[in-house]
Write a protein that holds these residues in place. Structure first.
Motif, PDB file in Angstrom:
ATOM      1  N   HIS A 150       0.862  -1.185   0.000  1.00  9.87           N
ATOM      2  CA  HIS A 150       0.000   0.000   0.000  1.00  9.87           C
ATOM      3  C   HIS A 150       0.893   1.229   0.000  1.00  9.87           C
ATOM      4  CE1 HIS A 150       0.906  -0.670   4.214  1.00  9.87           C
ATOM      5  NE2 HIS A 150       0.320   0.456   4.604  1.00  9.87           N
ATOM      6  N   HIS A 189       1.550   3.671   2.132  1.00  8.00           N
ATOM      7  CA  HIS A 189       2.109   4.314   3.323  1.00  8.00           C
ATOM      8  C   HIS A 189       3.630   4.309   3.262  1.00  8.00           C
ATOM      9  CE1 HIS A 189      -1.744   3.921   5.931  1.00  8.00           C
ATOM     10  NE2 HIS A 189      -1.625   5.135   5.440  1.00  8.00           N
ATOM     11  N   ASP A 201       5.960   3.930   5.341  1.00 12.53           N
ATOM     12  CA  ASP A 201       6.771   2.908   6.023  1.00 12.53           C
ATOM     13  C   ASP A 201       6.911   1.641   5.173  1.00 12.53           C
ATOM     14  OD1 ASP A 201       4.030   2.730   6.540  1.00 12.53           O
ATOM     15  OD2 ASP A 201       4.282   1.736   8.480  1.00 12.53           O
ATOM     16  N   HIS A 202       6.228   1.620   4.024  1.00 13.60           N
ATOM     17  CA  HIS A 202       6.341   0.471   3.103  1.00 13.60           C
ATOM     18  C   HIS A 202       6.929   0.881   1.752  1.00 13.60           C
ATOM     19  CE1 HIS A 202       3.912  -2.164   5.766  1.00 13.60           C
ATOM     20  NE2 HIS A 202       3.638  -0.962   6.244  1.00 13.60           N
ATOM     21  N   CYS A 217       0.623  -4.380   5.864  1.00 14.72           N
ATOM     22  CA  CYS A 217       0.052  -3.909   7.139  1.00 14.72           C
ATOM     23  C   CYS A 217      -1.272  -4.601   7.430  1.00 14.72           C
ATOM     24  CB  CYS A 217      -0.226  -2.414   7.091  1.00 14.72           C
ATOM     25  SG  CYS A 217       1.051  -1.395   7.806  1.00 14.72           S
ATOM     26  N   HIS A 232      -4.205  -3.666   6.561  1.00 16.88           N
ATOM     27  CA  HIS A 232      -5.145  -2.636   7.034  1.00 16.88           C
ATOM     28  C   HIS A 232      -6.592  -3.102   6.903  1.00 16.88           C
ATOM     29  CE1 HIS A 232      -2.542   0.656   8.087  1.00 16.88           C
ATOM     30  NE2 HIS A 232      -1.886   0.553   6.951  1.00 16.88           N
TER      31      HIS A 232
HETATM   32 ZN   LIG Z   1      -0.029   1.342   6.489  1.00 22.84          ZN
END
Ligand SMILES: [Zn+2]
Ligand SMILES: [Zn+2]
Length: 276
Positions: A65, A67, A69-70, A189, A191
């Motif tokens: 995704h 975000h 942090d990825h 994650c 999500h």
């Molecule tokens: Zn995320």
């Protein structure tokens, strides 16, 4: 069918490795090297170097995704690759994502433009549906929210015009590996929920048995009730390996470790193992 899994970036690190808030997992299967996510910064590059992994040998990068942090480590990885690489993701990875903290909203989306990454050799394959990578590996595509108890956190936002709205995170996807000993799921994650992801994987592959779940489960802020229901549903799936990372959190990790004493392990930066 053997699968080699190496975690290059994660919130906690094994001895000598770098930790950062984020996730990056290298999956070697079917003669291919597939990198799921790239971490927040440079820990994936640093840790790969420490392990003697040549980043240029990666065939495909999957972004779970948009975000940061990825996706944040992607530029550094591309800079170390001599050859172009396919990058599979959902078109919403470019959405203007924010996270609400107590007193502020912080940009938490992909911190690069598509053009800048393409100039470094990224060939984007942006798809809402599943993408086949090898004979046994595919991405999940969009994951429907069907479990009834898994929710997307309300502090995750997306900017449309000048206004911040709740982010439905349509871009959230997982990596699905079909084996003769069951499905192996690699999560970013999750999500949309670990159980929603699992059920979707069962549906798109028409395979019931789930052998392993590796990666972020996003249970770190989950209610006691949600964790209890998640455990019950995971029990039903017959999971034999459960390597949690990143956004799982201490409470969910400790409960899962008690309920899955043989399957559970902490999948930190520097962790390397082979399945089955
Ligand atoms: Zn995320
Ligand atoms: Zn994350």
């Amino acid at each position: 069918m053997e699968i080699r899994i190496t975690t290059l970036s994660e919130n906690t690190a094994n001895h000598g490795f770098l930790a950062e808030w984020g996730l990056s997992i290298l999956v070697e299967v079917d003669g291919a090297r597939i990198l799921m996510d790239t971490g927040w910064g440079f820990s994936a590059v640093y840790n790969a170097q420490l392990l003697g992994i040549d980043l240029d040998s990666i065939d495909t990068i999957v972004l779970s995704h948009g975000h940061r942090d990825h996706t944040g480590g992607l530029r550094d990885i591309l800079r170390r690759k001599r050859n172009p690489v396919n990058v599979i993701a959902h078109p919403d990875m470019w959405a203007s994502k924010y996270t609400h903290f107590d007193t502020r909203d912080e940009f938490s989306g992909t911190p690069f433009s598509q053009e800048s990454l393409e100039s470094l050799g990224a060939h984007f394959n942006l798809s809402r549906g599943p993408v086949r990578i090898t004979e046994h590996v595919m991405t999940s595509g969009e994951i429907p929210m069907l479990s009834g108890y898994e929710i997307i956190e309300d502090n995750l936002l997306v900017k449309q015009g000048a206004v911040l709205h709740a982010d439905k995170l349509a871009d959230d996807l997982a990596l699905i590996i079909e084996t003769d000993y069951g499905l192996v799921l690699v999560l970013g994650c999750a999500h949309h929920g670990i159980v929603n992801t699992l059920r979707h994987a069962q549906k798109v592959t028409d395979q019931e048995l789930v052998y392993a779940i590796i990666g972020g489960t996003h249970l770190y802020r989950a209610s006691t009730e949600r964790i209890t229901k998640t455990i019950a549903d995971l029990k039903e799936a017959g999971i034999q390996k459960l390597g949690v990372s990143h956004c799982t959190g201490f409470v969910a990790s400790s409960r899962l470790s008690c309920k899955f004493p043989d399957a559970f392990f902490l999948n930190n930066a520097g962790t390397q193992f082979t399945l089955p």
